[in-house]
Design a protein around this motif. Structure first.
Motif, PDB file in Angstrom:
ATOM      1  N   UNK A  59      23.570  57.712  38.804  1.00 40.73           N
ATOM      2  CA  UNK A  59      24.936  56.769  39.314  1.00 40.73           C
ATOM      3  C   UNK A  59      24.696  56.623  40.758  1.00 40.73           C
ATOM      4  N   UNK A  60      24.984  55.503  41.265  1.00 42.39           N
ATOM      5  CA  UNK A  60      25.056  55.126  42.723  1.00 42.39           C
ATOM      6  C   UNK A  60      26.247  55.198  43.020  1.00 42.39           C
ATOM      7  N   UNK A  61      26.791  55.837  44.203  1.00 40.51           N
ATOM      8  CA  UNK A  61      28.289  55.928  44.523  1.00 40.51           C
ATOM      9  C   UNK A  61      27.928  55.195  46.073  1.00 40.51           C
ATOM     10  N   UNK A  62      29.248  54.310  46.175  1.00 38.53           N
ATOM     11  CA  UNK A  62      29.506  53.539  47.440  1.00 38.53           C
ATOM     12  C   UNK A  62      30.766  54.157  47.848  1.00 38.53           C
ATOM     13  N   UNK A  63      30.997  54.803  49.122  1.00 43.55           N
ATOM     14  CA  UNK A  63      32.055  55.489  49.294  1.00 43.55           C
ATOM     15  C   UNK A  63      32.877  54.573  50.704  1.00 43.55           C
ATOM     16  N   UNK A  64      34.086  54.249  50.447  1.00 41.07           N
ATOM     17  CA  UNK A  64      34.772  53.614  51.559  1.00 41.07           C
ATOM     18  C   UNK A  64      35.930  54.389  51.776  1.00 41.07           C
ATOM     19  N   UNK A  65      36.333  54.262  53.118  1.00 41.80           N
ATOM     20  CA  UNK A  65      37.443  55.035  53.552  1.00 41.80           C
ATOM     21  C   UNK A  65      38.387  53.951  53.989  1.00 41.80           C
ATOM     22  N   UNK A  66      38.956  53.273  53.329  1.00 39.17           N
ATOM     23  CA  UNK A  66      39.878  52.263  53.488  1.00 39.17           C
ATOM     24  C   UNK A  66      41.195  52.742  53.094  1.00 39.17           C
ATOM     25  N   UNK A  67      42.279  51.851  54.070  1.00 37.02           N
ATOM     26  CA  UNK A  67      43.672  52.041  53.846  1.00 37.02           C
ATOM     27  C   UNK A  67      44.298  50.979  53.558  1.00 37.02           C
ATOM     28  N   UNK A  68      45.696  50.841  53.540  1.00 35.42           N
ATOM     29  CA  UNK A  68      46.374  49.637  53.069  1.00 35.42           C
ATOM     30  C   UNK A  68      46.280  49.309  51.469  1.00 35.42           C
ATOM     31  N   UNK A  69      46.566  48.258  50.969  1.00 39.67           N
ATOM     32  CA  UNK A  69      46.667  47.737  49.450  1.00 39.67           C
ATOM     33  C   UNK A  69      45.212  46.917  49.507  1.00 39.67           C
ATOM     34  N   UNK A  70      44.471  47.239  48.524  1.00 41.57           N
ATOM     35  CA  UNK A  70      43.148  46.608  48.073  1.00 41.57           C
ATOM     36  C   UNK A  70      43.359  45.819  47.065  1.00 41.57           C
ATOM     37  N   UNK A  71      42.681  44.579  47.061  1.00 44.18           N
ATOM     38  CA  UNK A  71      42.914  43.679  46.212  1.00 44.18           C
ATOM     39  C   UNK A  71      41.264  42.967  46.049  1.00 44.18           C
ATOM     40  N   UNK A  72      41.273  42.375  44.767  1.00 44.99           N
ATOM     41  CA  UNK A  72      39.706  41.644  44.221  1.00 44.99           C
ATOM     42  C   UNK A  72      40.152  40.408  43.540  1.00 44.99           C
ATOM     43  N   UNK A  73      39.531  39.411  43.834  1.00 40.70           N
ATOM     44  CA  UNK A  73      39.450  38.287  43.198  1.00 40.70           C
ATOM     45  C   UNK A  73      38.081  38.101  42.684  1.00 40.70           C
ATOM     46  N   UNK A  74      37.932  38.559  41.424  1.00 38.03           N
ATOM     47  CA  UNK A  74      36.511  38.486  40.687  1.00 38.03           C
ATOM     48  C   UNK A  74      35.881  37.236  40.567  1.00 38.03           C
ATOM     49  N   UNK A  75      36.453  36.087  40.245  1.00 33.95           N
ATOM     50  CA  UNK A  75      35.914  34.946  40.168  1.00 33.95           C
ATOM     51  C   UNK A  75      35.349  34.207  41.527  1.00 33.95           C
ATOM     52  N   UNK A  76      36.020  34.783  42.712  1.00 33.31           N
ATOM     53  CA  UNK A  76      35.450  34.428  43.782  1.00 33.31           C
ATOM     54  C   UNK A  76      34.638  35.530  44.505  1.00 33.31           C
ATOM     55  N   UNK A  77      34.620  36.765  43.856  1.00 29.21           N
ATOM     56  CA  UNK A  77      33.931  37.910  44.532  1.00 29.21           C
ATOM     57  C   UNK A  77      34.531  38.211  45.734  1.00 29.21           C
ATOM     58  N   UNK A  78      35.714  38.033  45.972  1.00 27.86           N
ATOM     59  CA  UNK A  78      36.546  38.257  47.149  1.00 27.86           C
ATOM     60  C   UNK A  78      37.212  39.577  47.179  1.00 27.86           C
ATOM     61  N   UNK A  79      37.029  40.350  48.244  1.00 27.61           N
ATOM     62  CA  UNK A  79      37.564  41.742  48.249  1.00 27.61           C
ATOM     63  C   UNK A  79      38.414  41.921  49.639  1.00 27.61           C
ATOM     64  N   UNK A  80      39.646  42.099  49.374  1.00 26.45           N
ATOM     65  CA  UNK A  80      40.661  42.238  50.850  1.00 26.45           C
ATOM     66  C   UNK A  80      41.452  43.073  50.776  1.00 26.45           C
ATOM     67  N   UNK A  81      42.325  43.446  51.946  1.00 26.29           N
ATOM     68  CA  UNK A  81      43.364  44.463  51.781  1.00 26.29           C
ATOM     69  C   UNK A  81      44.475  43.813  52.587  1.00 26.29           C
ATOM     70  N   UNK A  82      45.603  44.245  52.474  1.00 25.00           N
ATOM     71  CA  UNK A  82      46.551  43.957  53.124  1.00 25.00           C
ATOM     72  C   UNK A  82      47.410  45.264  53.759  1.00 25.00           C
ATOM     73  N   UNK A  83      47.239  45.236  55.230  1.00 29.47           N
ATOM     74  CA  UNK A  83      47.415  46.636  55.658  1.00 29.47           C
ATOM     75  C   UNK A  83      48.428  46.041  56.970  1.00 29.47           C
TER      76      UNK A  83
END
Length: 317
Positions: A86-110
């Protein structure tokens, strides 16, 4: 856990960059990001240390290497078991996280502000493809999985992330349990995999360099949060602001030099970096430290060891 060379470089650079430098603020922000990431990796290590593995296992933290095309890979953690990797990628993010899979777009609202990020799912998927390619080359058959772990429990994962391997750090044990439950034991030799990964490992250099004329010189007072310069007087360095006095700060300053400028230092380079002028005094300090000496006469230089911070302050007495 060990910080990357880039993290260490940025950490020291943040203390040494000229106050008015155009990149000073950006370097501070970068350090904050690196510190946050490292804090997340520590949380993952704590979580994995608390988990009771069903089999032998090995975990690489902050695994770095180069691929055959000359591009780098930095993986926060690699878990190796006889059943799976298993490869783990760790993120210490805050806010609300969203993902648009078709566009491969990752964003948050904070704080009512939208901010786009590099897609961590794509990041770790790239590592998965690379590791699978390595295993094929080594003629080892074992499944490779990945997950993105959110280390901030206050973060909210939107429903758009439900069908992807991204979850809070508290979900790591359940994720591993499910892999054990749904994966047959492979014929792969875990010791061989670990040995191959150790051979593959290559510490990456800092992702930036900076000229010495942009650095603050002198022995910086750590008791003043590195804002002021200490001065040499009768065998010790003294801060005129907080009045702190120390002999062992010479090791930290040599560490700064090694991280930013390299392991070799001459008497002239020592004087320039330490903000001193007396050749004989500096020669005595360097001799007293017991550093490895190379060259002769004007070509003499000293080697600053990697563990210079751990050297006993008795060497300065």
């Amino acid at each position: 856990m060990q910080k990357s060379k880039h993290h260490l470089y940025t950490e020291v650079l943040a203390k040494r960059i000229m106050f008015g430098d155009t990149e000073a603020s950006a370097i501070q922000h970068e350090l904050q990001r690196l510190e946050a990431g490292f804090a997340g990796e520590i949380k993952l290590k704590q979580t994995l240390s608390d988990y009771f593995f069903k089999t032998d296992h090995h975990i690489f933290y902050n695994f770095e290497c180069m691929n055959e095309k000359g591009y780098s890979h930095q993986m926060d953690a690699i878990l190796v078991t006889p059943f799976f990797i298993v490869i783990f990628e760790v993120k210490l993010l805050s806010g609300v996280l969203f993902y648009k899979s078709a566009q491969h777009e990752f964003y948050r609202i904070h704080n009512d502000k939208r901010e786009n990020f590099r897609n961590p799912l794509d990041q770790v998927y790239r590592h998965q493809l690379f590791l699978e390619q390595c295993l094929r080359k080594w003629q080892i058959t074992i499944p490779v999985h990945f997950s993105v772990v959110i280390a901030n429990q206050q973060a909210v994962l939107d429903e758009s992330l439900e069908n992807f391997p991204i979850f809070h750090i508290s979900g790591v044990p359940n994720f591993i349990e499910n892999l054990y439950l749904n994966t047959a034991k492979s014929s792969a030799n875990i010791n061989m995999i670990v040995a191959k990964l150790n051979q593959l490992y290559q510490a990456l250099p800092p992702r930036r360099t900076i000229s010495s004329n942009r650095l603050r010189k002198g022995v910086l007072c750590r008791w003043c949060d590195y804002k002021h310069v200490m001065f040499y007087h009768y065998g010790s360095f003294t801060c005129n602001v907080c009045k702190a006095r120390s002999r062992d700060v010479v090791f930290e300053t040599l560490y700064h030099y090694r991280i930013l400028l390299g392991e070799k230092i001459s008497n002239r380079q020592f004087r320039e970096f330490f903000g001193m002028t007396n050749i004989k005094v500096c020669s005595n300090i360097l001799s007293r430290l017991g550093l490895e000496q190379r060259g002769a006469k004007k070509g003499t230089y000293y080697i600053i060891p990697e563990n210079i911070l751990s050297w006993s302050k008795k060497k300065t007495e």
